[in-house]
Design a protein around this motif. Structure first.
Motif, PDB file in Angstrom:
ATOM      1  N   GLU A 258       1.126  -1.191  -0.013  1.00  0.00           N
ATOM      2  CA  GLU A 258      -0.124  -0.139   0.056  1.00  0.00           C
ATOM      3  C   GLU A 258       0.505   1.345   0.353  1.00  0.00           C
ATOM      4  O   GLU A 258       1.721   1.314   0.298  1.00  0.00           O
ATOM      5  N   LYS A 259       0.410   2.550  -0.599  1.00  0.00           N
ATOM      6  CA  LYS A 259       1.183   3.936  -1.065  1.00  0.00           C
ATOM      7  C   LYS A 259       0.611   4.102   0.885  1.00  0.00           C
ATOM      8  O   LYS A 259      -0.884   4.721   0.413  1.00  0.00           O
ATOM      9  N   TRP A 260       1.795   4.636   1.625  1.00  0.00           N
ATOM     10  CA  TRP A 260       1.682   5.803   3.057  1.00  0.00           C
ATOM     11  C   TRP A 260       2.424   6.105   3.134  1.00  0.00           C
ATOM     12  O   TRP A 260       2.652   6.816   4.540  1.00  0.00           O
ATOM     13  N   ILE A 261       3.960   6.014   2.588  1.00  0.00           N
ATOM     14  CA  ILE A 261       5.271   6.822   2.726  1.00  0.00           C
ATOM     15  C   ILE A 261       5.152   8.077   2.147  1.00  0.00           C
ATOM     16  O   ILE A 261       5.387   8.102   1.017  1.00  0.00           O
ATOM     17  N   PRO A 262       4.820   9.500   2.553  1.00  0.00           N
ATOM     18  CA  PRO A 262       5.342  10.573   2.327  1.00  0.00           C
ATOM     19  C   PRO A 262       6.644  10.993   1.915  1.00  0.00           C
ATOM     20  O   PRO A 262       7.049  10.722   1.855  1.00  0.00           O
ATOM     21  N   ILE A 263       6.858  11.225   0.268  1.00  0.00           N
ATOM     22  CA  ILE A 263       7.638  11.433   0.041  1.00  0.00           C
ATOM     23  C   ILE A 263       7.995  12.967  -0.858  1.00  0.00           C
ATOM     24  O   ILE A 263       6.853  13.267  -1.674  1.00  0.00           O
ATOM     25  N   VAL A 264       8.900  13.620  -0.712  1.00  0.00           N
ATOM     26  CA  VAL A 264       9.022  15.019  -0.746  1.00  0.00           C
ATOM     27  C   VAL A 264       8.594  14.894  -2.441  1.00  0.00           C
ATOM     28  O   VAL A 264       9.389  14.066  -3.443  1.00  0.00           O
ATOM     29  N   GLY A 265       8.557  15.757  -3.424  1.00  0.00           N
ATOM     30  CA  GLY A 265       7.631  16.047  -4.695  1.00  0.00           C
ATOM     31  C   GLY A 265       7.229  15.387  -5.428  1.00  0.00           C
ATOM     32  O   GLY A 265       7.765  14.718  -7.137  1.00  0.00           O
ATOM     33  N   SER A 266       6.704  14.305  -4.871  1.00  0.00           N
ATOM     34  CA  SER A 266       5.674  12.857  -5.560  1.00  0.00           C
ATOM     35  C   SER A 266       4.970  12.593  -4.640  1.00  0.00           C
ATOM     36  O   SER A 266       4.616  12.744  -3.337  1.00  0.00           O
ATOM     37  N   GLU A 267       3.942  11.575  -4.970  1.00  0.00           N
ATOM     38  CA  GLU A 267       3.340  11.310  -4.507  1.00  0.00           C
ATOM     39  C   GLU A 267       3.203  10.075  -3.556  1.00  0.00           C
ATOM     40  O   GLU A 267       4.782   9.921  -3.177  1.00  0.00           O
ATOM     41  N   LYS A 268       2.838   9.099  -2.527  1.00  0.00           N
ATOM     42  CA  LYS A 268       2.865   8.494  -1.461  1.00  0.00           C
ATOM     43  C   LYS A 268       3.702   6.796  -1.896  1.00  0.00           C
ATOM     44  O   LYS A 268       3.410   6.308  -3.098  1.00  0.00           O
ATOM     45  N   ALA A 269       4.497   7.031  -1.134  1.00  0.00           N
ATOM     46  CA  ALA A 269       5.578   5.125  -1.881  1.00  0.00           C
ATOM     47  C   ALA A 269       4.588   4.743  -1.022  1.00  0.00           C
ATOM     48  O   ALA A 269       4.494   4.554   0.390  1.00  0.00           O
ATOM     49  N   ASN A 270       5.798   2.801  -0.945  1.00  0.00           N
ATOM     50  CA  ASN A 270       5.491   1.994  -0.279  1.00  0.00           C
ATOM     51  C   ASN A 270       6.850   1.638   0.144  1.00  0.00           C
ATOM     52  O   ASN A 270       7.373   1.867  -0.386  1.00  0.00           O
ATOM     53  N   LEU A 271       7.015  -0.023   1.231  1.00  0.00           N
ATOM     54  CA  LEU A 271       8.223  -0.398   1.325  1.00  0.00           C
ATOM     55  C   LEU A 271       8.611  -0.374  -0.366  1.00  0.00           C
ATOM     56  O   LEU A 271      10.291  -0.339  -0.072  1.00  0.00           O
ATOM     57  N   PHE A 272       8.392  -1.262  -1.432  1.00  0.00           N
ATOM     58  CA  PHE A 272       8.597  -2.224  -2.104  1.00  0.00           C
ATOM     59  C   PHE A 272       9.391  -1.269  -2.908  1.00  0.00           C
ATOM     60  O   PHE A 272      10.251  -1.021  -2.984  1.00  0.00           O
ATOM     61  N   ASP A 273       8.239   0.275  -2.950  1.00  0.00           N
ATOM     62  CA  ASP A 273       8.910   1.507  -3.736  1.00  0.00           C
ATOM     63  C   ASP A 273      10.351   1.640  -3.590  1.00  0.00           C
ATOM     64  O   ASP A 273      11.395   2.369  -4.395  1.00  0.00           O
ATOM     65  N   ILE A 274      10.713   1.754  -2.443  1.00  0.00           N
ATOM     66  CA  ILE A 274      11.752   2.894  -1.543  1.00  0.00           C
ATOM     67  C   ILE A 274      13.004   1.663  -2.208  1.00  0.00           C
ATOM     68  O   ILE A 274      13.589   2.588  -2.192  1.00  0.00           O
ATOM     69  N   PHE A 275      12.956   0.773  -2.405  1.00  0.00           N
ATOM     70  CA  PHE A 275      14.236  -0.305  -3.148  1.00  0.00           C
ATOM     71  C   PHE A 275      14.241  -0.681  -4.461  1.00  0.00           C
ATOM     72  O   PHE A 275      14.972  -1.925  -4.426  1.00  0.00           O
ATOM     73  N   THR A 276      13.090   0.059  -4.639  1.00  0.00           N
ATOM     74  CA  THR A 276      13.027   0.141  -6.363  1.00  0.00           C
ATOM     75  C   THR A 276      13.112   0.674  -6.717  1.00  0.00           C
ATOM     76  O   THR A 276      13.965   1.022  -8.418  1.00  0.00           O
ATOM     77  N   ASP A 277      12.558   2.322  -6.738  1.00  0.00           N
ATOM     78  CA  ASP A 277      12.238   3.551  -7.630  1.00  0.00           C
ATOM     79  C   ASP A 277      13.669   4.058  -6.873  1.00  0.00           C
ATOM     80  O   ASP A 277      13.479   5.034  -6.118  1.00  0.00           O
ATOM     81  N   THR A 278      14.559   4.660  -7.919  1.00  0.00           N
ATOM     82  CA  THR A 278      15.280   5.683  -7.807  1.00  0.00           C
ATOM     83  C   THR A 278      14.704   6.773  -7.754  1.00  0.00           C
ATOM     84  O   THR A 278      16.385   7.645  -7.501  1.00  0.00           O
ATOM     85  N   SER A 279      13.776   7.035  -8.516  1.00  0.00           N
ATOM     86  CA  SER A 279      13.875   8.339  -8.598  1.00  0.00           C
ATOM     87  C   SER A 279      13.520   8.903  -7.442  1.00  0.00           C
ATOM     88  O   SER A 279      13.183  10.556  -7.274  1.00  0.00           O
ATOM     89  N   LEU A 280      12.463   8.528  -5.849  1.00  0.00           N
ATOM     90  CA  LEU A 280      12.574   8.484  -4.761  1.00  0.00           C
ATOM     91  C   LEU A 280      13.770   8.978  -4.381  1.00  0.00           C
ATOM     92  O   LEU A 280      14.858   8.555  -4.124  1.00  0.00           O
ATOM     93  N   ARG A 281      13.848  10.066  -4.080  1.00  0.00           N
ATOM     94  CA  ARG A 281      14.948  11.137  -3.429  1.00  0.00           C
ATOM     95  C   ARG A 281      14.543  11.177  -1.325  1.00  0.00           C
ATOM     96  O   ARG A 281      16.001  11.368  -1.007  1.00  0.00           O
ATOM     97  N   ASP A 282      13.551  11.964  -1.293  1.00  0.00           N
ATOM     98  CA  ASP A 282      13.986  11.983   0.114  1.00  0.00           C
ATOM     99  C   ASP A 282      12.521  11.817   0.958  1.00  0.00           C
ATOM    100  O   ASP A 282      10.588  12.480  -0.001  1.00  0.00           O
ATOM    101  N   PHE A 283      11.781  11.596   2.222  1.00  0.00           N
ATOM    102  CA  PHE A 283      10.842  11.479   3.107  1.00  0.00           C
ATOM    103  C   PHE A 283      10.347  12.923   2.792  1.00  0.00           C
ATOM    104  O   PHE A 283      10.872  13.300   3.140  1.00  0.00           O
ATOM    105  N   GLY A 284       8.582  12.111   3.063  1.00  0.00           N
ATOM    106  CA  GLY A 284       7.942  13.803   3.182  1.00  0.00           C
ATOM    107  C   GLY A 284       7.693  14.398   4.840  1.00  0.00           C
ATOM    108  O   GLY A 284       8.245  12.985   5.237  1.00  0.00           O
ATOM    109  N   GLY A 285       6.986  14.623   5.086  1.00  0.00           N
ATOM    110  CA  GLY A 285       6.139  15.231   5.542  1.00  0.00           C
ATOM    111  C   GLY A 285       6.816  15.875   7.206  1.00  0.00           C
ATOM    112  O   GLY A 285       7.508  16.334   6.303  1.00  0.00           O
ATOM    113  N   SER A 286       6.157  15.617   8.136  1.00  0.00           N
ATOM    114  CA  SER A 286       6.682  16.678   9.353  1.00  0.00           C
ATOM    115  C   SER A 286       8.569  16.223   9.803  1.00  0.00           C
ATOM    116  O   SER A 286       8.545  14.462   9.167  1.00  0.00           O
TER     117      SER A 286
END
Length: 218
Positions: free
Chosen positions: A12-40
């Motif tokens: 499920e998509k739940w992790i806030p990401i800077v400049g992008s839509e929410k990601a899941n744990l699988f995305d973190i280790f497969t999508d190299t376009s994810l730059r950093d976490f969003g949120g507080s």
């Protein structure tokens, strides 16, 4: 109580990401376009701790040479294998809810705002609209669960009556009365400075902050 397994944090998509839509744990280790976490700031610290814990559990290199040889992509492969192996342990709801102890269900039920420092609850004065408690979806609840693991607030709002270990006496003061709840280990008494090395992607950030066995021994 509903024991049905649902909302898996790997899928499920739940992790806030800077400049992008929410990601899941699988995305973190497969999508190299994810730059950093969003949120507080608190959410960023908590999410980094979670991802770092997964990486460290998935693979701890023997030394710096082994760490360099694997690189961020090599570490990610180990992490994906780990997530696949433990897929049934990452459900937010179900028989084994992620990072939750079913015994705590005996505690007094409160709103989620009671554990969020930026939300006004009870008789707390509301100064801005951002302090008003809102309804949360499952993705936001998942972030709160992760945040509470190390950055939980202590105080009187916490129901400190549930004792998981029968011999534990730390929840009572010297007079024998129920004491206030303690703060999480990531907050400590006077606060802690949290730092990390930031790479060009989240994958690289996780790799850069990984400890090898020699570093852990020291």
């Amino acid at each position: 109580m509903n024991h049905q397994n649902r909302f898996n944090l790997i899928d499920e998509k739940w992790i806030p990401i800077v400049g992008s839509e929410k990601a899941n744990l699988f995305d973190i280790f497969t999508d190299t376009s994810l730059r950093d976490f969003g949120g507080s700031p608190l959410q960023k610290i908590a999410l980094q701790k979670l991802i770092q814990a997964i990486a460290q559990a998935a693979w701890t290199p023997e030394n710096e040479d082994e760490w360099r040889k694997a690189g961020a992509s090599g570490l990610s492969k180990y992490c994906l294998e780990y997530l696949k192996k433990w897929h049934d342990r990452f459900y937010l709801y179900g028989e084994k809810p992620f990072l939750q102890m079913p015994a705590i269900a005996k505690a007094k039920i409160q709103s989620f705002g009671a554990v969020l420092p930026e939300i006004a609850t009870g008789n707390t004065t509301i100064l801005t609209h951002g302090q008003v408690e809102q309804a949360l979806d499952d993705s936001q609840k998942a972030v709160i669960v992760v945040q509470l693991m190390s950055l939980a607030l202590g105080g009187k709002k916490v129901d400190n009556s549930v004792i998981l270990s029968p011999e534990y006496t730390g929840k009572y003061n010297e007079k024998g009365n129920e004491s206030n709840g303690l703060y999480g280990p990531g907050i400590s008494h006077k606060g802690l400075l949290h730092s990390r090395i930031i790479g060009s992607s989240l994958q690289e950030t996780v790799w850069l902050n990984l400890f090898d066995k020699k570093q852990i021994e020291k």
